[in-house]
Design an enzyme around this catalytic site. Structure first.
Site, mmCIF file in Angstrom:
data_model
loop_
_atom_site.group_PDB
_atom_site.id
_atom_site.type_symbol
_atom_site.label_atom_id
_atom_site.label_comp_id
_atom_site.label_asym_id
_atom_site.label_seq_id
_atom_site.Cartn_x
_atom_site.Cartn_y
_atom_site.Cartn_z
ATOM 1 N N HIS A 40 0.854 -1.199 0.000
ATOM 2 C CA HIS A 40 0.000 0.000 0.000
ATOM 3 C C HIS A 40 0.881 1.238 0.000
ATOM 4 C CE1 HIS A 40 -3.689 -2.161 0.465
ATOM 5 N NE2 HIS A 40 -3.131 -2.878 1.418
ATOM 6 N N CYS A 94 3.326 -14.727 0.421
ATOM 7 C CA CYS A 94 4.240 -14.894 1.558
ATOM 8 C C CYS A 94 4.014 -16.295 2.164
ATOM 9 C CB CYS A 94 3.963 -13.820 2.590
ATOM 10 S SG CYS A 94 4.934 -14.055 4.084
ATOM 11 N N HIS A 122 -9.786 -6.951 3.881
ATOM 12 C CA HIS A 122 -8.358 -7.053 3.567
ATOM 13 C C HIS A 122 -8.122 -8.189 2.569
ATOM 14 C CE1 HIS A 122 -4.032 -7.564 4.102
ATOM 15 N NE2 HIS A 122 -4.022 -6.345 4.612
ATOM 16 N N GLU A 124 -5.644 -10.240 2.090
ATOM 17 C CA GLU A 124 -5.148 -11.510 2.659
ATOM 18 C C GLU A 124 -6.325 -12.311 3.244
ATOM 19 O OE1 GLU A 124 -2.213 -11.294 5.942
ATOM 20 O OE2 GLU A 124 -3.444 -12.861 6.823
ATOM 21 N N THR A 158 -2.596 -12.353 9.540
ATOM 22 C CA THR A 158 -1.199 -12.404 10.008
ATOM 23 C C THR A 158 -0.748 -11.135 10.740
ATOM 24 O OG1 THR A 158 -0.483 -11.607 7.849
ATOM 25 C CG2 THR A 158 -0.432 -13.990 8.190
ATOM 26 N N CYS A 190 2.017 -13.153 12.292
ATOM 27 C CA CYS A 190 3.393 -12.947 11.825
ATOM 28 C C CYS A 190 4.049 -12.011 12.832
ATOM 29 C CB CYS A 190 3.352 -12.299 10.449
ATOM 30 S SG CYS A 190 4.944 -11.633 9.964
ATOM 31 N N ASN A 220 -0.869 -0.831 8.625
ATOM 32 C CA ASN A 220 0.301 -1.120 9.426
ATOM 33 C C ASN A 220 1.051 0.168 9.815
ATOM 34 O OD1 ASN A 220 3.329 -1.248 8.726
ATOM 35 N ND2 ASN A 220 2.875 -3.246 9.608
ATOM 36 N N SER A 262 5.295 -1.386 4.476
ATOM 37 C CA SER A 262 5.219 -1.194 3.028
ATOM 38 C C SER A 262 6.114 -0.049 2.558
ATOM 39 C CB SER A 262 3.761 -0.925 2.625
ATOM 40 O OG SER A 262 3.221 0.079 3.450
#
Ligand code: SF4
Length: 285
Positions: A40, A94, A122, A124, A158, A190, A220, A262
């Site tokens: 992003h 990933c 999202h 993911e 994650t 993660c 994030n 990112s």
């Protein structure tokens, strides 16, 4: 003026890996089409575009070029469609996300309702849910878990906050004990996110002002801003070095810098250079 860099920040290894694979593929094939943005961050995407990595825009699979799946992963239907249409797939999912997808698939096949703790919008999470073939749901609160399910497999997006995930699981157990017959918990978090947030906290305690570098739509990066503010630090979020306002640095001795997962290294280097330039100007004026 001292510039302090967070001990852990910027691209995670999963994103570095995805970018490397895509750049190599674009060089070999001339052009590849990515299923959505790799990160992003519009600056990163613009640089990748220059190297031949284009975005899939209209939902139609490419005819000539390979299709690249980003680190966020994708559902099985994407691979199936590409195979049916004869499109080459370059998969940069990933490995941590792949593990999550495999658990979603396995648990759904064993008859569990897959509950993904995370943001339903999202990419993911959408991909992981797709692997459960309609037997999964994304939630952020226990109240969103359907009341009539008795076999539940809980996994997490994650990048969720570990404390929030633990609270969610504890509440689920407490409030649904009488209806749940079987509960499987798979830790798919993660640790990149928690390590970077911890490093940001340390930085915020030490610095007089913190500059967080990263895309505005990066969840994030925004979490890092929140974390630094929670520690009481004067904190600013910028995407590019030229957004730095010299007044933020006035009278400050220690400037902390951190960056979202990112944010590329060169964006941080440009911010460091700009701060050095501004502090030099202040000293000579
Ligand atoms: Fe990066 Fe972790 Fe996401 Fe993989 S799961 S892309 S390492 S943040």
């Amino acid at each position: 003026m001292e510039i302090i860099l967070a001990r852990d920040m910027g691209f995670c290894w999963g994103v570095r890996r995805a970018i490397e694979i895509m750049e190599r593929a674009a060089q070999e094939k001339g052009e590849i089409i990515s299923l959505g943005p790799i990160v992003h961050n519009p600056l990163v995407m613009a640089r990748l575009e220059e190297k031949g990595v284009r975005l899939l825009r209209d939902g139609q699979l490419p005819k000539e070029q390979p299709l690249a799946i980003t680190a966020h992963g994708a559902g099985p239907e994407v691979y199936e469609r590409a195979r049916a249409e004869g499109v080459e797939v370059i998969d940069t999912t990933c490995p941590i996300v792949t593990r999550s997808q495999r658990w979603a698939k396995k648990m759904a096949e064993q008859g569990f309702t897959v509950v993904v703790f995370g943001d339903a919008e999202h990419r993911e999470v959408k991909g992981v849910l797709a692997w459960s073939r309609g037997k999964g749901i994304a939630v952020t609160d226990v109240d969103e878990v359907p009341p009539d399910v008795s076999r539940i497999a809980v996994i997490s997006q994650t990048t969720q906050n570990p404390d929030k995930f633990a609270d969610f699981v504890a509440r689920l157990l407490k409030e649904r004990m009488d209806t749940i017959h079987e509960l499987r918990l798979v830790n798919t978090l993660c640790n990149v996110t928690s390590t970077q947030q911890e490093a940001a906290r340390e930085l915020a305690r030490e610095a007089d002002v913190v500059i967080v570098v990263g895309g505005r739509s990066s969840a994030n990066t925004r979490h890092l801003v929140e974390v630094c503010r929670e520690e009481g630090a004067e904190t600013y979020h910028i995407e590019r070095a030229d957004e730095l306002d010299p007044s933020w640095l006035q009278g400050k001795e220690k400037v902390g810098i951190t960056a979202g997962a990112s944010t590329p290294d060169w964006a941080v280097e440009e911010v460091v250079a700009r701060i050095r330039q501004l502090s030099g100007q202040q000293l000579t004026s």
